[in-house]
Design a protein around this motif. Structure first.
Motif, PDB file in Angstrom:
ATOM      1  N   THR A 143       0.816  -1.214   0.000  1.00 38.04           N
ATOM      2  CA  THR A 143       0.000   0.000   0.000  1.00 38.04           C
ATOM      3  C   THR A 143       0.849   1.264   0.000  1.00 38.04           C
ATOM      4  O   THR A 143       0.382   2.329  -0.364  1.00 38.04           O
ATOM      5  N   LEU A 148      -7.380  -1.640  -2.968  1.00 37.61           N
ATOM      6  CA  LEU A 148      -6.924  -0.362  -3.545  1.00 37.61           C
ATOM      7  C   LEU A 148      -7.862   0.131  -4.647  1.00 37.61           C
ATOM      8  O   LEU A 148      -7.853   1.314  -4.980  1.00 37.61           O
ATOM      9  N   ARG A 152      -4.688   6.427  -4.789  1.00 34.67           N
ATOM     10  CA  ARG A 152      -3.551   5.722  -4.175  1.00 34.67           C
ATOM     11  C   ARG A 152      -2.903   4.794  -5.215  1.00 34.67           C
ATOM     12  O   ARG A 152      -1.681   4.673  -5.305  1.00 34.67           O
ATOM     13  N   GLU A 212      -0.754   6.866  -7.335  1.00 37.79           N
ATOM     14  CA  GLU A 212       0.479   7.273  -6.639  1.00 37.79           C
ATOM     15  C   GLU A 212       1.505   6.124  -6.660  1.00 37.79           C
ATOM     16  O   GLU A 212       2.691   6.335  -6.936  1.00 37.79           O
TER      17      GLU A 212
END
Ligand SMILES: Cc1cc2nc3c(=O)[nH]c(=O)nc-3n(C[C@H](O)[C@H](O)[C@H](O)COP(=O)(O)O)c2cc1C
Length: 332
Positions: free
Chosen positions: A76, A117, A123, A126
């Motif tokens: 993550t 996710l 995220r 990213e």
């Protein structure tokens, strides 16, 4: 180095899916031999890798003959992905990295990784941007169609990944909440293929050469990814290649039966590599599930399976397998 992923450079159009506990070096090499055009590692924790966890480092190793290989990472934290990739770039240099945005396993999603996710596309972006920047080679990603039925967002996520510099996307046509139930939705693969410029790898329920041909026909995907159907059946890759190569000439593919003796040769080789890589105790223990798949359908398989579950050595395992009458083994 170019970061383009060009599927036409691969030999064939069927790739081995990443499968935790299954797609280790030995099984990958066997699948490559039978014509898998690309193989994926098991999913590997970016967090553990960035902390130099020795067992995790071992999971990243591969034999040169397995190339082309994609090492799949899950996690993550973007920085953990970047650190992992920087180390792998210095040490083992796989052909590709793959980002896992599809795993439905509770222990992964409860930490926010894998398919969890999909609920947080920013995220995902990213992580993707960070890895693309850290990697000298193409970065792929694997997604499911969404987190749950009704909130499918694979198309949105796929477009975002393309914008972030991801070089190809594998899409499993099921949501996280579907786990492995029902039939995979190939429509979502077709939609993504239509709207993206980067190659798309279709995944879900391909179990024969004809399935592979149907998936390519229905979705236009560049490659097909095969998971469960390859268990105990690495021969499937040659069947798929034969079917796709003869596309214009024949309508139906009659997969040539694999004789028990041929199968036994593959089992021996698989087991020897497993033992060489992991030591006898663990190598044999981890082979048990493969053995039970390899002997599926053979007369007497159920009883033999029970015995194989207790075998501790390579020699003992081979003795048990030799009980199979080669003629009967062929009757599958
Ligand atoms: C035992 C098992 C382990 C799996 N492990 C992973 C994994 O580590 N990473 C991943 O992205 N998908 C994983 N998957 C999902 C497969 O890669 C694939 O998406 C799924 O099985 C659907 O394809 P199939 O219908 O050809 O099996 C796993 C599937 C199975 C059955």
């Amino acid at each position: 180095m170019t970061k383009t992923f060009d599927p036409t450079f691969l030999k064939g159009r069927a790739v081995l899916a990443p499968m935790a506990g299954i797609t280790d070096s030995a099984f990958r090499l066997i699948c490559r031999r039978f014509g898998a055009a690309l193989v994926y590692s098991e999913m590997i924790s970016a967090e553990a890798l960035s902390r130099r966890h020795s067992k995790t480092i071992k999971m990243t190793s591969f034999r040169e003959a397995e190339r082309p290989i994609a090492v799949q990472l899950f996690g993550t934290r973007p920085a953990a992905f970047a650190e992992s990739v920087e180390r792998l770039e210095n040490e083992i240099r796989p052909d590709y990295y793959d980002l896992n945005f599809g795993c439905p396993a509770p222990k992964i999603v409860k930490n926010g990784g894998g398919s969890a996710l999909l609920k947080f596309p920013e995220r995902i972006a990213e992580i993707a941007r960070t890895v693309v920047k850290a990697s000298g080679r193409p970065v792929l990603a694997k997604i499911r169609s969404g987190w749950e039925v009704g909130s499918e967002n694979a198309l949105e996520v796929a477009k975002l990944l393309e914008e972030c510099g991801i070089s190809a996307i594998a899409i499993h046509g099921r949501t996280r909440s579907q786990m492995f139930s029902g039939k995979a939705d190939w429509e979502v693969i077709a939609k993504i293929k239509q709207q993206l410029k980067i190659p798309v790898i279709g995944n879900g329920d391909v179990a024969s050469g004809l399935d592979a041909r149907r998936m390519i026909g229905q979705t236009g995907c560049d490659l097909v990814m095969v998971g469960r159907a390859a268990l105990g059946n690495p021969f499937l890759f040659s069947e798929i290649n034969a079917t796709l190569n003869s596309e214009l000439r024949i309508q139906n593919s009659e997969a040539p039966a694999v004789s028990w003796l041929e199968r036994m040769e593959v089992i021996k080789e698989h087991m020897a590599m497993s033992v060489a890589d992991k030591g006898e105790a663990r190598g044999i223990r981890e082979m048990r599930k493969h053995l039970s798949w390899y002997i599926k359908g053979i007369p007497g398989a159920a009883a033999l399976r029970q015995e194989l579950m207790h075998a501790e050595t390579e020699e003992g395992t081979l003795k048990l397998l030799e009980k199979i009458d080669p003629e009967k083994g062929n009757d599958e």
